[in-house]
Structures are given as structure tokens and as C-alpha cells.
Design a protein around this motif. Structure first.
Motif, PDB file in Angstrom:
ATOM      1  N   ILE A  85       0.884  -1.171   0.000  1.00 38.22           N
ATOM      2  CA  ILE A  85       0.000   0.000   0.000  1.00 38.22           C
ATOM      3  C   ILE A  85       0.916   1.212   0.000  1.00 38.22           C
ATOM      4  O   ILE A  85       1.841   1.285   0.816  1.00 38.22           O
ATOM      5  N   ILE A  86       0.682   2.147  -0.899  1.00 33.95           N
ATOM      6  CA  ILE A  86       1.512   3.352  -0.941  1.00 33.95           C
ATOM      7  C   ILE A  86       0.747   4.531  -0.336  1.00 33.95           C
ATOM      8  O   ILE A  86      -0.470   4.472  -0.150  1.00 33.95           O
ATOM      9  N   ARG A  87       1.516   5.574  -0.047  1.00 32.58           N
ATOM     10  CA  ARG A  87       0.959   6.727   0.668  1.00 32.58           C
ATOM     11  C   ARG A  87      -0.314   7.263   0.004  1.00 32.58           C
ATOM     12  O   ARG A  87      -1.307   7.570   0.669  1.00 32.58           O
ATOM     13  N   GLU A  88      -0.311   7.349  -1.331  1.00 25.06           N
ATOM     14  CA  GLU A  88      -1.449   7.917  -2.047  1.00 25.06           C
ATOM     15  C   GLU A  88      -2.695   7.039  -1.945  1.00 25.06           C
ATOM     16  O   GLU A  88      -3.820   7.524  -2.127  1.00 25.06           O
ATOM     17  N   GLU A  89      -2.508   5.756  -1.665  1.00 24.77           N
ATOM     18  CA  GLU A  89      -3.643   4.838  -1.550  1.00 24.77           C
ATOM     19  C   GLU A  89      -4.220   4.774  -0.142  1.00 24.77           C
ATOM     20  O   GLU A  89      -5.321   4.243   0.057  1.00 24.77           O
ATOM     21  N   TRP A  90      -3.482   5.301   0.824  1.00 23.43           N
ATOM     22  CA  TRP A  90      -3.896   5.178   2.212  1.00 23.43           C
ATOM     23  C   TRP A  90      -5.276   5.772   2.501  1.00 23.43           C
ATOM     24  O   TRP A  90      -6.079   5.146   3.212  1.00 23.43           O
ATOM     25  N   PRO A  91      -5.650   6.966   1.997  1.00 20.65           N
ATOM     26  CA  PRO A  91      -6.978   7.491   2.337  1.00 20.65           C
ATOM     27  C   PRO A  91      -8.116   6.530   1.978  1.00 20.65           C
ATOM     28  O   PRO A  91      -9.051   6.348   2.767  1.00 20.65           O
ATOM     29  N   ALA A  92      -8.046   5.889   0.815  1.00 20.41           N
ATOM     30  CA  ALA A  92      -9.102   4.954   0.420  1.00 20.41           C
ATOM     31  C   ALA A  92      -9.056   3.694   1.279  1.00 20.41           C
ATOM     32  O   ALA A  92     -10.100   3.166   1.682  1.00 20.41           O
ATOM     33  N   VAL A  93      -7.863   3.199   1.567  1.00 16.66           N
ATOM     34  CA  VAL A  93      -7.723   2.019   2.419  1.00 16.66           C
ATOM     35  C   VAL A  93      -8.237   2.330   3.819  1.00 16.66           C
ATOM     36  O   VAL A  93      -8.949   1.533   4.441  1.00 16.66           O
ATOM     37  N   LYS A  94      -7.892   3.524   4.324  1.00 17.40           N
ATOM     38  CA  LYS A  94      -8.334   3.935   5.660  1.00 17.40           C
ATOM     39  C   LYS A  94      -9.857   3.991   5.732  1.00 17.40           C
ATOM     40  O   LYS A  94     -10.461   3.490   6.698  1.00 17.40           O
ATOM     41  N   ALA A  95     -10.488   4.576   4.728  1.00 19.52           N
ATOM     42  CA  ALA A  95     -11.948   4.680   4.732  1.00 19.52           C
ATOM     43  C   ALA A  95     -12.591   3.302   4.736  1.00 19.52           C
ATOM     44  O   ALA A  95     -13.577   3.056   5.450  1.00 19.52           O
ATOM     45  N   ARG A  96     -12.018   2.378   3.956  1.00 17.10           N
ATOM     46  CA  ARG A  96     -12.546   1.019   3.899  1.00 17.10           C
ATOM     47  C   ARG A  96     -12.415   0.323   5.257  1.00 17.10           C
ATOM     48  O   ARG A  96     -13.338  -0.339   5.723  1.00 17.10           O
ATOM     49  N   LEU A  97     -11.258   0.504   5.894  1.00 17.14           N
ATOM     50  CA  LEU A  97     -11.037  -0.118   7.202  1.00 17.14           C
ATOM     51  C   LEU A  97     -11.929   0.514   8.268  1.00 17.14           C
ATOM     52  O   LEU A  97     -12.458  -0.196   9.140  1.00 17.14           O
ATOM     53  N   GLU A  98     -12.094   1.825   8.227  1.00 13.15           N
ATOM     54  CA  GLU A  98     -12.966   2.486   9.209  1.00 13.15           C
ATOM     55  C   GLU A  98     -14.399   1.990   9.083  1.00 13.15           C
ATOM     56  O   GLU A  98     -15.086   1.771  10.097  1.00 13.15           O
ATOM     57  N   ASP A  99     -14.873   1.789   7.845  1.00 11.17           N
ATOM     58  CA  ASP A  99     -16.219   1.253   7.644  1.00 11.17           C
ATOM     59  C   ASP A  99     -16.323  -0.160   8.206  1.00 11.17           C
ATOM     60  O   ASP A  99     -17.316  -0.518   8.844  1.00 11.17           O
ATOM     61  N   ARG A 100     -15.282  -0.961   7.970  1.00 14.21           N
ATOM     62  CA  ARG A 100     -15.296  -2.348   8.438  1.00 14.21           C
ATOM     63  C   ARG A 100     -15.280  -2.395   9.970  1.00 14.21           C
ATOM     64  O   ARG A 100     -16.008  -3.166  10.588  1.00 14.21           O
ATOM     65  N   ILE A 101     -14.449  -1.541  10.578  1.00 11.55           N
ATOM     66  CA  ILE A 101     -14.350  -1.514  12.036  1.00 11.55           C
ATOM     67  C   ILE A 101     -15.660  -1.043  12.657  1.00 11.55           C
ATOM     68  O   ILE A 101     -16.116  -1.574  13.675  1.00 11.55           O
ATOM     69  N   ALA A 102     -16.293  -0.066  12.022  1.00  6.70           N
ATOM     70  CA  ALA A 102     -17.573   0.437  12.547  1.00  6.70           C
ATOM     71  C   ALA A 102     -18.636  -0.643  12.544  1.00  6.70           C
ATOM     72  O   ALA A 102     -19.521  -0.666  13.405  1.00  6.70           O
TER      73      ALA A 102
END
Length: 201
Positions: free
Chosen positions: A177-194
Motif C-alpha cells: 500500500i503506498i501513501r497515495e492509496e492510504w486514504p481509500a484504504v483507511k476509509a474502507r477499514l474504518e467502515d469495516r471496524i464500525a
């Protein structure tokens, strides 16, 4: 230069705290949950070998090459496994998340998602990493599926990369995962955690 120091990372359900020799008995018990040392696609120590396992991890930490964590479920303060930053490339701001294992009762639960979220967030938002690698055995379908669900991209396969404890030679799949991809990965993980519940991975 990338500077990685021991740190405790936490969500409301999971804590990643710096590994210590005090964790040896709890690691041994966690590994017994599923007899993890018998799995062909991972390298979890036998219960009697965790003294050496932790000592070597702490030696790598002292050398600046790794930062090992103990994985603790908040409910009951239960040690359920371990993970680490490893292959730290301070010059190029890269780390690998690896040597991850989870007691079988806690696999396919919230544990992996919460742990990856914590480590990726720390890597990109606090350590300012350019990229985070994740590697696994080419035959470890469960691990590959979990990594791909994160949104990591396949970099390639290191052929005949490692000799495993049982003597077979492992091909290693490399994702990142590269820096530019992190915002999308973060959003996906936050949704999953919620929406985390038992059975979610």
C-alpha cells in the motif's frame, strides 16, 4: 530518516503494545489455540520456543530492524497473538507488516482488521511512510484474501524465497500500500471496524 520507537496503539477493542519477555507464557497459550506451529504456511513457534522467539524479536528491535507488538483483546486483557513492523528501510521510509499470527479462536474476528488499521495508520500518519509491504506464503489463501481486502496491490512473487521449518520451499507473495492509496484504504477499514462483529475479518 525514518525513526521507529516502541509505541502502544489501541482501538476500543484491541491493543497493540510493545512485546516483552513477560509475554512468553501468554504467547505459548495463544499458540496452543489451534496448534499454530503445525500450520505449513506460517512459522509460529512451538510453546516451549517462545523465549527464543521473543528474545530474537527484541534483538531486531534494538538493531532498528523491527518493532514487535503483542496483540491484546481489551475484553479480558487477553493476549491473542503478535505482529510487527519488520524489514524497516529507514532511508526510503518503507516498512513491512509481518510475522503476524493470531490464535485460531480469534481468526476471522475483529482482531486482524483492528490491528492492520492501527499499524497502517501509524505508519502513514505518524511515521510518514512512503509504502507499507505485506508478504505471505503463496499457498496461504486466508492471508492473501485478508491482504487483498485491505486494498493492497500485488507487487509480485518472490520465487523459492524461504525454506520453511518442515523443509519445503516457500514462494512469497508481495503486496504493498503506498501513501497515495492510504486514504481509500483507511476509509474502507474504518467502515469495516464500525460494523465489526464476530465473523467479520
Amino acid at each position: 530518516m525514518l525513526h521507529i520507537a516502541p509505541v502502544t496503539l489501541a482501538t476500543d477493542r484491541l491493543v497493540l503494545r510493545p512485546m516483552s519477555l513477560d509475554d512468553v507464557p501468554a504467547f505459548a497459550e495463544a499458540a496452543k489455540d489451534g496448534a499454530l506451529w503445525e500450520k505449513k504456511t506460517t512459522t509460529v513457534p512451538r510453546p516451549e520456543d517462545f523465549d527464543s522467539y521473543v528474545s530474537k524479536a527484541l534483538d531486531l528491535q534494538a538493531a532498528g530492524l523491527a518493532l514487535p507488538f503483542t496483540t491484546v483483546v481489551r475484553d479480558g486483557d487477553k493476549v491473542v497473538g503478535s505482529t510487527r513492523y519488520m524489514n524497516i528501510d529507514a532511508t526510503n521510509h518503507r516498512v513491512e507488516i509481518g510475522t503476524t499470527w493470531i490464535a485460531r479462536s480469534w481468526q476471522r474476528s475483529f482482531v486482524n482488521s483492528h490491528a492492520k488499521f492501527l499499524m497502517l495508520r501509524h505508519a502513514f500518519e505518524e511515521l510518514d511512510c512512503n509504502a507499507v509491504e505485506l508478504r505471505t506464503h503463496v499457498l496461504n489463501d486466508q492471508s492473501r484474501a485478508a491482504i487483498e481486502r485491505l486494498g493492497a496491490k500485488l507487487d509480485g512473487i518472490l520465487r523459492r524465497h524461504m525454506i520453511m521449518p518442515d523443509g519445503h520451499i516457500r514462494d512469497t507473495v508481495v503486496y504493498s500500500i503506498i501513501r497515495e492509496e492510504w486514504p481509500a484504504v483507511k476509509a474502507r477499514l474504518e467502515d469495516r471496524i464500525a460494523g465489526t462483529s464476530v465473523g467479520a475479518a
